[in-house]
Design an enzyme around this catalytic site. Structure first.
Site, PDB file in Angstrom:
ATOM      1  N   GLU A 398       0.817  -1.211   0.000  1.00 41.26           N
ATOM      2  CA  GLU A 398       0.000   0.000   0.000  1.00 41.26           C
ATOM      3  C   GLU A 398       0.851   1.262   0.000  1.00 41.26           C
ATOM      4  O   GLU A 398       0.521   2.249  -0.671  1.00 41.26           O
ATOM      5  CB  GLU A 398      -0.948   0.015   1.214  1.00 41.26           C
ATOM      6  CG  GLU A 398      -2.156  -0.910   1.095  1.00 41.26           C
ATOM      7  CD  GLU A 398      -1.842  -2.388   1.297  1.00 41.26           C
ATOM      8  OE1 GLU A 398      -0.728  -2.680   1.787  1.00 41.26           O
ATOM      9  OE2 GLU A 398      -2.673  -3.247   0.973  1.00 41.26           O
ATOM     10  N   HIS A 465     -11.256  -6.490   9.088  1.00 40.12           N
ATOM     11  CA  HIS A 465     -11.955  -6.265   7.818  1.00 40.12           C
ATOM     12  C   HIS A 465     -13.226  -5.464   8.056  1.00 40.12           C
ATOM     13  O   HIS A 465     -14.164  -5.545   7.279  1.00 40.12           O
ATOM     14  CB  HIS A 465     -12.338  -7.597   7.149  1.00 40.12           C
ATOM     15  CG  HIS A 465     -11.189  -8.307   6.504  1.00 40.12           C
ATOM     16  ND1 HIS A 465     -10.281  -9.029   7.214  1.00 40.12           N
ATOM     17  CD2 HIS A 465     -10.811  -8.397   5.206  1.00 40.12           C
ATOM     18  CE1 HIS A 465      -9.381  -9.549   6.391  1.00 40.12           C
ATOM     19  NE2 HIS A 465      -9.674  -9.182   5.163  1.00 40.12           N
TER      20      HIS A 465
END
Ligand SMILES: Cc1ncc(C[n+]2csc(CCOP(=O)(O)OP(=O)(O)O)c2C)c(N)n1
Length: 659
Positions: A398, A465
């Site tokens: 990322e 998540h």
């Protein structure tokens, strides 16, 4: 030290000497000024100048260089006016950051330089982005990024080299192996015998040079740059050198064995090269004396100019105005009346597709977003339509990708980065809050990047998540944060975010993706950034919320038919709509701020504080916050329900009304 002039003319050789002497003499002067307390901290590059100088001189002047803290020779080589450079170190208005940042922490597109942020490694991802832009624009240019041996231990370095390898980006990753990272010797930094061996692991070429030999550095880089321009790919260039002074001047060199110092003192790049030129008869002592005089005068007059100024007078508005790149949004209405039913997810996909058509250079980057269409299928079919150059699968990283977004932006290309789940933004956090958010304010460079964030709980996906992390970014000046709650806003706000040259965090609640649908315009349109929307009207209380909070509030009101509330959907969190909040507070006098994020340090705290400060006399009850429990997000559905504020909402509304 052996010098090989190859085909260089006497003039070339003399120019290189001049370039080498300039940073050395500036530094010698700086050391004096430092002792006189006239300048702040100083990171010396004495003994390492052949690397900065050799590389800069070997490149085309419009090829980007991303230097580090010891690379004065890059800045002088790119001919920055000395008075501005000195003013930058002084923190005065004439400097490149107008006193906002220090030393080499600035960039200038005029000189094709992007200076570092203190964190060192993030430079590498930015270099990838610049190189990607040159490749997409078919410019045949290389990009050079500097690293110390210490900085190469950072994940940022690894991620960026790997991305450059996979994407064949023309980046020269320079490692100035000067033996120490602050006090830590290289053998406590990495285990391989020779740093350049690491290239094999990345599947790229690696070259090692004597970093103190300017001709070796210059020739090597010239040849590799030519090769990379015609066949884009990255290389690792390890330059062996030594740090002759302390990490910074105050810290000294006690931990460095004297023997090493003595050995490397013999290898001084300026002295050895000067002696070689004298021996070859390319220069003589009188010429050197003249040159030194000229440089000395140049430095003195630069300093005189720089010292004329004092620190900038603070101007509140000027400081605030520069946080964001100027942009006046013009809300765009759909061109025709054509409409169709779209789920939240289709609306996002539609907006993204239309923005790709509107901006032919817009690049999308994310894990599995190409042929696979992304884990939520938002970019399904995009590769067929826009090609793999613009719809880019990224390696699993990322930080480098967000950094690449900034690099693209430096070259005038917009980008969208998809986080697979908002939770994973932690891996790119530094690039967002320190690079994207601060670059415009520091040196006027917009970061034209939209980061899409599939967020939120409710699907029993556990603590990693399901997170709501908008508050991290809400707290960071320089970012804009958007969080739509319905398909119409999702499409219009995404288009608006992609238009705006500032960095955006665009939150998309995963539960909304396929659970809500709405008839929305088929055409391209935008929704105003920073403008809240009154979803329902009522005078008993105001529910101020966003994202999933909106359907929760609507549902709660439907279950309490005797109560009527203003439901205000903020839509944009940063900047949030103070006017709309004030209006509803004045109307109802009772306020409940609702969000899915945890309570402490959440947005509700800021909004409640603002209401207390600005609307106190209109309140009939204390501002109430309803938010998730201050825990991580549990996996089991029963625990998750208990965590979320949804189940507590009705009771809290009743409590507020009976206050
Ligand atoms: C993320 C981060 N951690 C720690 C530091 C503190 N720091 C600044 S420079 C430095 C050493 C860097 O060594 P190296 O990369 O070898 O470069 P050199 O200073 O030797 O040129 C350290 C530890 C920092 N600036 N950023």
């Amino acid at each position: 030290m052996k010098f090989n002039r190859q085909k260089l003319s006497d003039t070339d050789l003399r120019d290189l000497y001049e370039q080498l002497l300039l940073p050395r003499m500036i530094e010698e002067k700086m050391l004096i000024l430092l002792r006189q307390n006239k300048i702040s901290k100083w990171f010396s590059g004495i003994g390492q100048e052949a690397i900065s100088v050799g590389i800069t001189q070997a490149l085309d002047p419009d090829e980007y260089i991303l230097p580090m803290h010891r690379n004065l020779g890059v800045f002088t080589g790119r001919k920055l006016p000395l008075h501005r450079l000195f003013a930058q170190w002084q923190g005065t208005s004439m400097g490149y950051t107008q006193g906002r940042d220090r030393s080499f922490h600035f960039g200038t597109n005029e000189h094709h330089l992007v200076g570092m942020i203190s964190h060192l490694g993030p430079q590498n991802g930015v270099a990838d982005g610049i190189a990607l832009a040159t490749k997409l624009k078919k410019e045949k240019k290389v990009t050079v990024v500097f690293n110390g041996d210490g900085g190469t231990s950072q994940g940022d370095f690894h991620e960026a080299v790997n991305v450059a390898a996979v994407w064949d980006l023309p980046v020269i990753f320079v490692i100035e192996n000067n033996g120490y990272g602050l006090s830590t010797p290289s053998n406590e930094q990495f285990r391989c015998k020779s740093f350049v061996d690491k290239a094999i692991g990345y599947g790229i070429e690696g070259v090692q040079v004597d970093g103190n030999n300017i001709l070796e550095v210059y020739d090597t880089v010239k040849a590799w740059a030519e090769s990379l321009r015609s066949k884009p790919r990255p290389i690792l260039l390890e330059c062996l050198t030594f740090r002759m002074r302390g990490h910074e001047e105050a810290s000294g060199t006690k931990y460095v064995p004297k023997k090493l110092m003595d050995e490397w003192a013999q290898k001084d790049p300026a002295e050895n090269y000067g002696n070689y030129l004298l021996k070859e008869g390319v220069i003589d002592k009188a010429w050197v004396e003249d040159l030194r005089k000229r440089i000395k005068n140049e430095i003195e007059s630069g300093l005189e100019e720089a010292f004329k100024e004092t620190y900038p007078d603070p101007e509140r508005n000027h400081e605030l105005e520069d946080v964001y790149a100027p942009f006046q949004q013009e809300v765009i209405k759909p061109q025709t009346e054509k409409k169709s039913e779209k789920r939240f997810i289709d609306a996002i996909s539609d907006g993204l597709r239309q923005s790709m058509e509107k901006y032919p250079q817009l690049v999308l980057m994310g894990q599995d977003i190409a042929e696979y269409g992304g884990v939520f299928k938002i970019t399904e079919g995009f590769v067929e339509k826009f090609g793999k150059e613009r719809v880019r699968n990224t390696p699993l990283c990322e930080a480098a990708i967000v950094g690449a977004g900034l690099g693209l932006s430096i070259k005038g290309i917009k980008s969208m980065v998809e986080m697979q789940f908002a939770d994973f933004v932690t891996e790119g956090f530094n690039q967002i809050v320190n690079n994207l958010a601060k670059t415009h304010w520091r040196w006027g460079q917009p970061a034209d990047v939209v980061i899409r964030m599939p967020t939120g709980a409710g699907a029993a996906a556990g603590p990693f998540h399901s997170q709501s992390n908008e508050a991290w970014f809400f707290h960071t000046p320089g970012l804009k944060v958007v969080y739509p709650s319905n398909p119409f806003d999702a499409k219009g706000l995404l288009n608006a975010a992609l238009e705006d040259p500032n960095p955006f965090l665009f939150f998309e609640h995963k539960l909304l993706y396929r659970s809500v649908k709405e008839i929305i315009p088929d055409d391209y349109y935008t929704v105003e950034i920073g403008k809240a929307r009154l979803v329902e009207k009522g005078s008993d209380l105001s529910i101020i919320t966003y994202g999933m909070g909106v359907p929760w509030a609507v549902e709660a009101m439907a279950l309490m038919p005797n109560i009527k509330a203003d439901i205000l959907d903020l839509r944009t969190l940063l900047p949030w709509d103070e006017e709309a909040v004030a209006e509803t507070v004045k109307k109802t006098g009772r306020v409940l701020v609702l969000h899915e994020d945890t309570l402490t340090g959440g947005l509700g705290g800021e909004i409640a504080a603002w209401i207390g400060e600005h609307c106190f006399t209109h309140l009939d009850a204390p501002v109430t916050r309803v938010a998730s429990l201050d825990t991580a997000i549990p996996f089991a559905p029963t625990l998750e329900r208990n965590f979320l504020p949804h189940t507590r909402l009705k009771t809290r509304i009743q409590e507020l009304l009976s206050y």
